[in-house]
Design a protein around this motif. Structure first.
Motif, PDB file in Angstrom:
ATOM      1  N   SER A   6       0.187  -5.590   1.444  1.00 19.67           N
ATOM      2  CA  SER A   6      -1.142  -6.033   1.292  1.00 19.67           C
ATOM      3  C   SER A   6      -1.019  -7.889   0.505  1.00 19.67           C
ATOM      4  O   SER A   6      -1.051  -8.094  -0.613  1.00 19.67           O
ATOM      5  N   HIS A  46       0.701  -1.460   0.315  1.00 17.36           N
ATOM      6  CA  HIS A  46       0.013   0.005  -0.056  1.00 17.36           C
ATOM      7  C   HIS A  46       0.939   1.259   0.155  1.00 17.36           C
ATOM      8  O   HIS A  46       2.144   1.299   0.497  1.00 17.36           O
ATOM      9  N   HIS A  61      -4.311 -10.635   0.030  1.00 21.27           N
ATOM     10  CA  HIS A  61      -5.588 -11.436  -0.743  1.00 21.27           C
ATOM     11  C   HIS A  61      -5.824 -12.591   0.363  1.00 21.27           C
ATOM     12  O   HIS A  61      -5.014 -13.498  -0.282  1.00 21.27           O
ATOM     13  N   ASP A  62      -6.443 -12.674   2.092  1.00 20.83           N
ATOM     14  CA  ASP A  62      -6.391 -14.318   1.944  1.00 20.83           C
ATOM     15  C   ASP A  62      -7.640 -14.774   1.820  1.00 20.83           C
ATOM     16  O   ASP A  62      -8.252 -15.971   2.359  1.00 20.83           O
ATOM     17  N   HIS A 100      -1.706  -8.021   9.419  1.00 20.78           N
ATOM     18  CA  HIS A 100      -2.389  -8.638  10.451  1.00 20.78           C
ATOM     19  C   HIS A 100      -2.706 -10.181   9.985  1.00 20.78           C
ATOM     20  O   HIS A 100      -2.710 -10.509  10.598  1.00 20.78           O
ATOM     21  N   TYR A 101      -2.404 -10.549   8.552  1.00 16.80           N
ATOM     22  CA  TYR A 101      -2.703 -11.954   7.699  1.00 16.80           C
ATOM     23  C   TYR A 101      -1.954 -13.178   8.981  1.00 16.80           C
ATOM     24  O   TYR A 101      -2.262 -13.637   9.088  1.00 16.80           O
ATOM     25  N   GLU A 129     -10.767 -13.839   1.066  1.00 18.64           N
ATOM     26  CA  GLU A 129     -12.480 -13.634   1.121  1.00 18.64           C
ATOM     27  C   GLU A 129     -11.680 -11.779   0.594  1.00 18.64           C
ATOM     28  O   GLU A 129     -13.231 -11.471   0.450  1.00 18.64           O
ATOM     29  N   ARG A 130     -11.108 -11.276   1.551  1.00 20.64           N
ATOM     30  CA  ARG A 130     -10.782  -9.094   0.480  1.00 20.64           C
ATOM     31  C   ARG A 130      -9.352  -9.695   0.971  1.00 20.64           C
ATOM     32  O   ARG A 130      -7.987  -9.830   1.381  1.00 20.64           O
ATOM     33  N   VAL A 151      -6.201  -7.943   2.968  1.00 19.86           N
ATOM     34  CA  VAL A 151      -5.886  -7.388   4.186  1.00 19.86           C
ATOM     35  C   VAL A 151      -5.026  -7.111   4.533  1.00 19.86           C
ATOM     36  O   VAL A 151      -3.328  -6.908   3.170  1.00 19.86           O
ATOM     37  N   GLY A 152      -4.157  -5.726   5.309  1.00 18.65           N
ATOM     38  CA  GLY A 152      -3.026  -5.592   5.962  1.00 18.65           C
ATOM     39  C   GLY A 152      -1.929  -7.209   5.913  1.00 18.65           C
ATOM     40  O   GLY A 152      -2.457  -8.435   6.169  1.00 18.65           O
ATOM     41  N   ARG A 177      -3.111 -13.339  12.606  1.00 14.30           N
ATOM     42  CA  ARG A 177      -4.054 -13.374  12.578  1.00 14.30           C
ATOM     43  C   ARG A 177      -3.542 -15.656  12.421  1.00 14.30           C
ATOM     44  O   ARG A 177      -4.100 -16.323  12.504  1.00 14.30           O
TER      45      ARG A 177
END
Length: 198
Positions: A39, A33, A41-42, A51-52, A44-45, A47-48, A55
């Motif tokens: 960035s 970004h 794509h997990d 963040h992935y 579903e959408r 995400v950072g 998680r």
């Protein structure tokens, strides 16, 4: 187009980072970004990437909390370098580490600007030496910091600088790869020159 199936996400994710041996950072090589964070794509959408990573290895991110970097490297996705904090805790961490950009209001002498712009050390080292935030160093080294506009150049130069440093550390480990690494170094230098010329 690459699969965005959630089941393939771990393998796709693992193919998009490179370990940096000195810092232990896992540098994201996928999309980034404008804010410098990766960035991904997990399935579903989008995400950072950090963040992935958090998680995947530590579980859900509590609502209203941030995933922060101990290493202060926005492209790092090493879960050992990530931690959860509140927005105010994140702000305090930024201020303590001089990453909040509040020193942008300072007036810098032409001599200081020139010295920073010509300094070839890593940006973090320059920031520490001058007691400035990484953001200010990036801005002063960018075309914008020299009064020429185009702030995205600083980001590209910073990324190229990081890549060049990492590749230079790899030379000598595998002689058959040295030629390829040197070719990559030449390519990053060419791209940086081309960006500066624009």
């Amino acid at each position: 187009m690459a699969s965005t199936n959630p089941e393939t996400a771990p393998a796709r994710f693992d193919a998009k980072w490179i370990g940096e041996p000195n810092s232990g950072c896992w540098l994201w090589t996928g999309g980034v970004h404008g804010n410098g964070y990766g960035s991904f794509h997990d399935g579903e959408r989008v995400v950072g990437a950090h963040h992935y990573a958090y998680r995947r290895h530590s579980g859900p991110i509590p609502k209203g909390r941030y995933v922060c970097h101990r290493c202060d490297t926005p492209t790092c996705v090493n879960p050992d370098h990530l931690f959860i904090d509140t927005p105010s805790g994140n702000s305090q961490d930024m201020t303590r580490k001089k990453r909040n950009g509040n020193d942008h209001r300072r007036v810098y002498s032409d001599e200081m600007k020139l010295a920073i712009q010509e300094d070839t050390r890593p940006y973090k080292d320059i920031a520490e030496a001058y007691g400035l935030s990484l953001t200010v160093i990036k801005n002063l080294k960018s075309r914008e910091g020299r009064g020429l506009g185009r702030p995205r150049i600083a980001k590209l130069e910073f990324e190229n600088h990081q890549l060049r440093e990492m590749l230079q550390r790899c030379i000598g480990f595998e002689p058959q790869l040295d030629q390829e690494i040197r070719a990559l170094l030449d390519e990053t230098a060419r791209r940086t020159s081309a960006q500066r010329a624009r």
